[in-house]
Scaffold this active site. Sequence first.
Site, mmCIF file in Angstrom:
data_model
loop_
_atom_site.group_PDB
_atom_site.id
_atom_site.type_symbol
_atom_site.label_atom_id
_atom_site.label_comp_id
_atom_site.label_asym_id
_atom_site.label_seq_id
_atom_site.Cartn_x
_atom_site.Cartn_y
_atom_site.Cartn_z
ATOM 1 C CG LEU A 99 31.824 -71.681 25.361
ATOM 2 C CD1 LEU A 99 32.862 -70.579 25.532
ATOM 3 C CD2 LEU A 99 32.459 -72.904 24.724
ATOM 4 C CG HIS A 115 25.518 -63.466 16.955
ATOM 5 N ND1 HIS A 115 25.102 -64.781 17.041
ATOM 6 C CD2 HIS A 115 24.410 -62.730 16.723
ATOM 7 C CE1 HIS A 115 23.794 -64.825 16.882
ATOM 8 N NE2 HIS A 115 23.338 -63.604 16.683
ATOM 9 C CG ASP A 147 28.128 -62.853 29.435
ATOM 10 O OD1 ASP A 147 27.503 -63.644 28.708
ATOM 11 O OD2 ASP A 147 27.694 -61.726 29.743
HETATM 12 C C1 GAR Z 1 29.383 -67.236 10.911
HETATM 13 O O1 GAR Z 1 28.411 -66.525 10.167
HETATM 14 C C2 GAR Z 1 29.275 -66.883 12.374
HETATM 15 O O2 GAR Z 1 28.956 -65.537 12.605
HETATM 16 C C3 GAR Z 1 28.168 -67.793 12.812
HETATM 17 O O3 GAR Z 1 28.440 -69.006 12.150
HETATM 18 C C4 GAR Z 1 29.077 -68.731 10.912
HETATM 19 C C5 GAR Z 1 30.332 -69.555 10.824
HETATM 20 O O4 GAR Z 1 30.920 -69.397 9.571
HETATM 21 N N1 GAR Z 1 28.154 -67.959 14.228
HETATM 22 C C6 GAR Z 1 27.032 -67.990 14.946
HETATM 23 O O5 GAR Z 1 25.921 -67.917 14.460
HETATM 24 C C7 GAR Z 1 27.243 -68.112 16.448
HETATM 25 N N2 GAR Z 1 26.039 -67.792 17.156
HETATM 26 P P1 GAR Z 1 32.423 -69.879 9.332
HETATM 27 O O6 GAR Z 1 32.506 -71.319 9.825
HETATM 28 O O7 GAR Z 1 32.589 -69.780 7.856
HETATM 29 O O8 GAR Z 1 33.331 -68.963 10.096
#
Ligand code: GAR
Length: 212
Positions: A99, A115, A147
């Site tokens: 962002l 995360h 942040d």
């Molecule tokens: C999830 O594991 C989430 O924690 C990760 O992407 C996946 C999305 O799954 N996010 C990150 O890695 C952000 N840094 P989803 O589309 O099934 O919710």
Amino acid sequence: MSTGDKPVRLGILLSGRGSNFLAIAESIRTGRLPGVQVAVVISNVAESAGLAKAREMGLASALFVSRGRKRAEHDADVTACLKAHGVDLVCLAGYMRLLSPEFVAEFRNRILNIHPSLLPAFPGLDAQEQAFHYGVKITGCTVHFVDEHLDHGVIVVQRAIPVLESDDAHSLAGRILVEEHVAYTEAIARVVSGEYEIQGRRYVKRTVLAQD
Ligand code: GAR
């Protein structure tokens, strides 16, 4: 976060599968997040399954393709859409895009991200694989305020699981995902409860002073 008697309106941002979004929607449907509603689901990727699901569910949704666009310009469109839908709390749910500082400032302490690691360990992409290959014995997931820095803001909820000898990176990611779905609802409930406050980097229950 206080919206008086009015419902808290979520703006969900996603890029892919959308299982965290669906878990939040299910928590709302089953009464685990009273007074919360999904105002809009926004994706930056046309093919995202999460966006298709939102449309199927009849929720307000929007697509702002980010590829090839300047971050600030793209984020200005997303911000305008969130405001047009009266969003109180932005939930990043697999939103694979940084962002802009302007976006963060616009919704200061009103953006959550999930995360798939126990931050501050393994920020960035493929956190589950990072943890697996590092050989940690415990990992999990983190819901935190966003942040200006990557995977860095104040932590709202963490859930931990052991790494099993039988795990590979894929099975580990699957077991973390189960915890993610629980953690996101817990985090939203904490934020909308108004019972917590940020003290430095800590998100803690407000102390109620005894009346004499
Ligand atoms: C999830 O594991 C989430 O924690 C990760 O992407 C996946 C999305 O799954 N996010 C990150 O890695 C952000 N840094 P989803 O589309 O099934 O919710």
